[in-house]
Write a protein that holds these residues in place. Structure first.
Motif, short mmCIF file in Angstrom:
data_model
loop_
_atom_site.label_atom_id
_atom_site.label_comp_id
_atom_site.label_asym_id
_atom_site.label_seq_id
_atom_site.Cartn_x
_atom_site.Cartn_y
_atom_site.Cartn_z
N PRO A 1 13.42 8.55 3.61
CA PRO A 1 12.49 8.66 4.76
C PRO A 1 11.63 7.40 4.93
CG PRO A 1 12.30 10.54 3.26
CD PRO A 1 13.10 9.51 2.54
N PRO A 2 11.20 7.10 6.16
CA PRO A 2 10.32 5.95 6.40
C PRO A 2 9.07 6.05 5.53
CG PRO A 2 11.03 6.91 8.49
CD PRO A 2 11.51 7.83 7.41
N GLY A 3 8.69 4.92 4.93
CA GLY A 3 7.50 4.89 4.09
C GLY A 3 7.77 5.27 2.64
N SER A 4 9.00 5.72 2.34
CA SER A 4 9.33 6.12 0.96
C SER A 4 10.08 5.01 0.25
CB SER A 4 10.22 7.35 0.95
OG SER A 4 9.61 8.38 1.64
N PHE A 5 10.04 5.08 -1.07
CA PHE A 5 10.78 4.11 -1.87
C PHE A 5 11.48 4.82 -3.01
CE2 PHE A 5 6.93 4.64 -4.22
CZ PHE A 5 7.31 4.48 -5.55
N ARG A 6 12.48 4.15 -3.59
CA ARG A 6 13.10 4.68 -4.81
C ARG A 6 13.62 3.51 -5.64
NH1 ARG A 6 18.58 4.40 -5.00
NH2 ARG A 6 19.77 4.35 -3.04
N THR B 1 0.84 -1.21 0.00
CA THR B 1 0.00 0.00 0.00
C THR B 1 0.87 1.26 0.00
OG1 THR B 1 -0.15 -0.04 2.41
CG2 THR B 1 -1.91 -1.13 1.20
N LEU B 2 2.19 1.11 0.20
CA LEU B 2 3.09 2.27 0.16
C LEU B 2 3.55 2.58 -1.27
CD1 LEU B 2 5.24 1.20 3.25
CD2 LEU B 2 3.68 3.16 3.16
N LEU B 3 3.15 1.74 -2.21
CA LEU B 3 3.59 1.88 -3.60
C LEU B 3 2.44 2.32 -4.49
CD1 LEU B 3 5.54 -1.52 -3.80
CD2 LEU B 3 6.49 0.75 -3.33
N LEU C 1 0.92 -2.94 -8.28
CA LEU C 1 0.30 -4.18 -7.80
C LEU C 1 -0.38 -4.94 -8.92
CD1 LEU C 1 -1.23 -3.03 -4.43
CD2 LEU C 1 1.08 -3.67 -5.04
N ARG C 2 -0.56 -4.28 -10.07
CA ARG C 2 -1.20 -4.95 -11.21
C ARG C 2 -0.17 -5.44 -12.21
NH1 ARG C 2 -4.81 -0.28 -10.57
NH2 ARG C 2 -3.50 0.78 -12.10
N ARG C 3 1.11 -5.34 -11.86
CA ARG C 3 2.16 -5.69 -12.82
C ARG C 3 2.23 -7.19 -13.07
NH1 ARG C 3 6.74 -1.87 -13.64
NH2 ARG C 3 7.94 -3.74 -14.09
N ASN C 4 2.68 -7.54 -14.23
CA ASN C 4 2.91 -8.93 -14.61
C ASN C 4 4.29 -8.98 -15.29
OD1 ASN C 4 2.75 -11.54 -15.49
ND2 ASN C 4 1.52 -11.05 -17.28
N PRO C 5 5.29 -9.70 -14.73
CA PRO C 5 5.25 -10.50 -13.51
C PRO C 5 5.06 -9.65 -12.26
CG PRO C 5 7.47 -10.53 -14.50
CD PRO C 5 6.60 -9.72 -15.39
N VAL C 6 4.59 -10.32 -11.18
CA VAL C 6 4.24 -9.57 -9.96
C VAL C 6 5.49 -9.09 -9.22
CG1 VAL C 6 2.03 -10.69 -9.50
CG2 VAL C 6 4.12 -11.68 -8.57
N LEU C 7 5.29 -8.02 -8.49
CA LEU C 7 6.34 -7.43 -7.68
C LEU C 7 6.31 -8.12 -6.30
CD1 LEU C 7 8.30 -4.99 -7.81
CD2 LEU C 7 6.48 -3.62 -6.81
N SER C 8 7.49 -8.59 -5.85
CA SER C 8 7.54 -9.27 -4.54
C SER C 8 8.69 -8.71 -3.72
CB SER C 8 7.81 -10.77 -4.73
OG SER C 8 6.79 -11.35 -5.46
N THR C 9 8.62 -8.91 -2.41
CA THR C 9 9.73 -8.48 -1.56
C THR C 9 10.86 -9.51 -1.67
OG1 THR C 9 8.90 -9.66 0.40
CG2 THR C 9 8.16 -7.39 0.09
N ILE C 10 12.08 -9.03 -1.54
CA ILE C 10 13.25 -9.93 -1.52
C ILE C 10 13.50 -10.25 -0.06
CG2 ILE C 10 15.70 -10.12 -2.07
CD1 ILE C 10 15.26 -8.29 -4.44
#
Ligand code: URA
Length: 235
Positions: free
Chosen positions: A217-222, A84-86, A91-100
């Motif tokens: 910052p917490p909650g951010s991504f790059r 939900t932070l992205l 979330l609709r991508r194919n192939p799906v995005l997963s955590t490492i």
């Protein structure tokens, strides 16, 4: 450069369905090499496409997220998911995005996400011994014997067939340590200190392989740069 049908590209990247891609093309919102296209069936170079004037997300995604507390690393568990932070389209991508790998709900710090299955395997396989650094706040002072057990390796965790590998340990304060692991077992840090008669009060991961969280910052991504991706896999 690999060409791909425009409607397939946009739906794989989560922007829209294939039929919605036809509408976007008809409305002139999709340009290829700066020109409107008459058909979403056209084969295109993804780098040449813009949607509403913006270039598209890359086909291979590798992100660093600063995980805040209270978020779950799962696609389906109850609770608030880290996804939900992205942006929703991720979330609709194919192939799906997963955590490492995963961080527990209350753990904070550097979390990687990718849609590249080979990279995910490479970075989570015990064979490659990727270093993960954890800052650990403890309930009680760390005793010398416990510190030696950590750095020597060999501790058996309940219901596990193999002993822990040696870890790197920096005792910053008696109740605050920096632990570097090359394994990624289930709840490894918390279970390790529990086995040593202590308890983890707070856990933060500032580093994964060659990558530092830095001042994200917490909650951010790059997205990671190509140089960072290379450093990760060659580390
Ligand atoms: N070890 C744990 O116990 N929890 C984490 O979130 C990461 C490593």
């Amino acid at each position: 450069m690999a060409l791909i049908r425009l409607d397939k590209l946009l739906s794989n990247l989560g922007y829209c369905t294939r039929s919605e891609a036809r509408d976007l093309a008809r409305q002139g919102r999709v340009l290829v090499d700066g020109q409107t296209v008459s058909s979403a069936a056209l084969k295109v170079d993804p780098a040449a496409v813009t949607l509403d004037g913006e270039t598209l997300d890359p086909e291979g995604l590798l992100l660093m997220l600063h995980k805040p507390p209270g978020y779950t690393c799962s696609h389906k568990d109850a609770g608030v998911l880290i996804y939900t932070l992205l942006p929703e389209r991720y979330l609709r991508r194919n192939p799906v995005l997963s955590t490492i790998g995963r961080l527990d709900r209350d753990t904070t710090g550097l979390l990687l996400l990718t849609d590249d299955g080979a990279l995910l395997h490479r970075l989570t396989s015990p064979r490659y011994k990727v270093e993960k650094v954890y800052e650990v706040w403890l309930e009680r002072d760390l005793e010398d014997d416990a510190a030696k057990t950590l750095t020597r390796g060999g501790l058996m965790l309940p219901e596990e067939p193999h002993p822990l590998l040696p870890a790197d340990l920096e005792v910053v304060e008696p109740r605050f340590v920096r632990l570097t692991l090359v394994e990624g077992r289930y709840h490894q840090v918390k279970r390790t200190f529990e086995a040593l008669g202590n308890r983890v009060l707070r856990l933060h991961r500032p580093r994964f392989g060659a990558l530092e969280l830095g001042d994200l910052p917490p909650g951010s991504f790059r997205p990671l740069t190509e140089a960072e991706r290379l450093a990760l896999v060659s580390g």
